[in-house]
Write an enzyme that holds these catalytic residues in place. Structure first.
Site, short mmCIF file in Angstrom:
data_model
loop_
_atom_site.label_atom_id
_atom_site.label_comp_id
_atom_site.label_asym_id
_atom_site.label_seq_id
_atom_site.Cartn_x
_atom_site.Cartn_y
_atom_site.Cartn_z
N MET B 1 41.77 44.02 42.90
CA MET B 1 42.69 43.53 43.92
C MET B 1 43.43 42.29 43.54
O MET B 1 44.63 42.25 43.79
CB MET B 1 41.94 43.22 45.20
N PRO B 2 42.81 41.31 42.97
CA PRO B 2 43.76 40.22 42.78
C PRO B 2 44.94 40.76 41.99
O PRO B 2 44.77 41.55 41.06
CB PRO B 2 42.98 39.20 41.94
N PHE B 3 46.12 40.36 42.42
CA PHE B 3 47.34 40.69 41.69
C PHE B 3 47.83 39.36 41.12
O PHE B 3 48.05 38.41 41.86
CB PHE B 3 48.37 41.31 42.63
#
Lengths: 137, 137, 137
Positions: B1-3
């Site tokens: 998820m972290p972008f």
């Protein structure tokens, strides 16, 4: 702290530089950003590996002079401060870079003090707030 | 998820790659991101079509080794977790890429579970939360 | 209003253009964005000055067809609207650009009406809301 991305079309890096100064000076003048609090990513898209799309939404005539300004900053600025900021960005973009105000598109995204590390692996704003908090009883 | 978006100056793609690994490993070690939860846009700006601007705000001496790291992730991490993250990014940026900690600038922007679609047109996190919710009476 | 960044690998600008249309049409169809409310930054990364990183997180097999779509828009859309949006982006990315749904990664970041200036130095959405507010007593 504001972290600013500016995207334009073309290859004119002098114009891009002038737009960076316009946005920064507007931040300093209207919402009290320190003069040396400048962190920007400036990108010119020449069509070969990317481009910008736009339309005449809300009756504003835009053209390839379009400038996208995306500002990330801490929450806390009032609506009036933001409105002054937009006005001043448009004025200075015209003054410094010859960009017509109709082509200046700005969006702001907000976060909090602990969401910033301005170097050295520390969260400077959060640390400062902690240090300035109420003294222990 | 972290972008994650990482922006640097120059043309050294090995350094850029090392910085991507540094940020990712720090996310895994400090805030529990799964090792294969890696989504990054890595960009080197060589001055021809864009550049970075910076200054010595807060007394931190920066130079052309500056690294901008912009992380978008779901809300929920504590201040202590974020502080550990910043510290570890700076450490690993130095270890993997030779980047001095003073040049590592990080900002975090948060959103919610329903703000992610990680492929196949579905909102994986929101679906999982719905499925894990309280059973009907 | 939505401000959209799309990042892909390669040098195929036709594909990039098709992806831009896919995302925009999905926004129009699923969450009521006006057709001319289109503001996009489209970037192809060819490895020379930047690249994308990805992995098979959540069991989704991704490859160099990966598409990162980052949408900034005002808050207010429901989870169901966002889920419809993701579904339609994936469908149209396949239809217009031949991109497999597994390679379509979307993240949304929200802000407020006063966080937008769509030209001419004014905050169009905030002004409209003010004008439509309750009349003075």
């Amino acid at each position: 702290m504001p972290f600013v991305r500016i995207d334009v079309l073309g290859t004119d890096t002098d114009r891009l530089d002038a737009l960076g100064r316009a946005v920064h000076d507007a931040l300093v003048e209207t919402i009290g950003i320190p003069p040396d609090d400048r962190f920007q990513v400036l990108t010119a898209h020449d069509g070969g590996r990317g481009t910008l799309r736009y339309d005449d939404y809300l009756g504003v005539r835009r053209d390839d002079g379009i400038v996208y300004v995306a500002i990330t900053m801490r929450s806390g600025r009032t609506p009036a401060q933001k409105q002054a900021l937009y006005r001043r960005i448009a004025e200075l973009a015209e003054e410094y870079a010859g960009t017509e105000p109709r082509n200046v598109f700005v969006t702001v995204t907000e976060n909090e003090s602990v969401d910033w590390s301005l170097g050295n692996g520390v969260a400077q704003y959060a640390d400062a707030e902690g240090a300035a908090g109420p003294a222990p009883l």
